[in-house]
Scaffold this motif. Sequence first.
Motif: not given
Length: 135
Positions: A60-67, A90-92, A98-101, A114-118
């Motif tokens: 879910i997202s504001d499609n501006v900065l965050s999801a 695929r999701m990332l 976006l600025y933040m997920v 962590k393998q996705f740089d989270m």
Amino acid sequence: MIKYVNSLENIDDNNLKGFFVGWPNPPSSKKHMELLKNSDFFWLAIDDTNNNVVGFITAISDNVLSAYIPLLEVIPDYQGNGIGSQLVTRMLNSLSHLYMVDLVCDEPLTNFYKQFDMFKSQGMIIRNFHSQNGV
């Protein structure tokens, strides 16, 4: 063979069986379809031999900065085959503008993400397991 799509074309409630294992109050297949339809973004992993969904991820997202990624699930019989990793990748990619997920996961899953740089952060949650309106 597994195919990955971000469309509900040719998918109905009957293709959404076997998810939410271990949940105290799991959503029905009908609710599952509803949550996919109402997600801003989603990806499905489909076994093309039977057209059944074997994995999914939503955002879910504001499609501006965050999801926020609330759900990633792979049916137990299909786990360990890289399907979850494909769905996250695929999701990332879909959210890369976006600025933040953010997502919240149980401690044993932190190494997977962590393998996705989270990285680990702190958060607060509410779970209405017994809510009549929840699921």
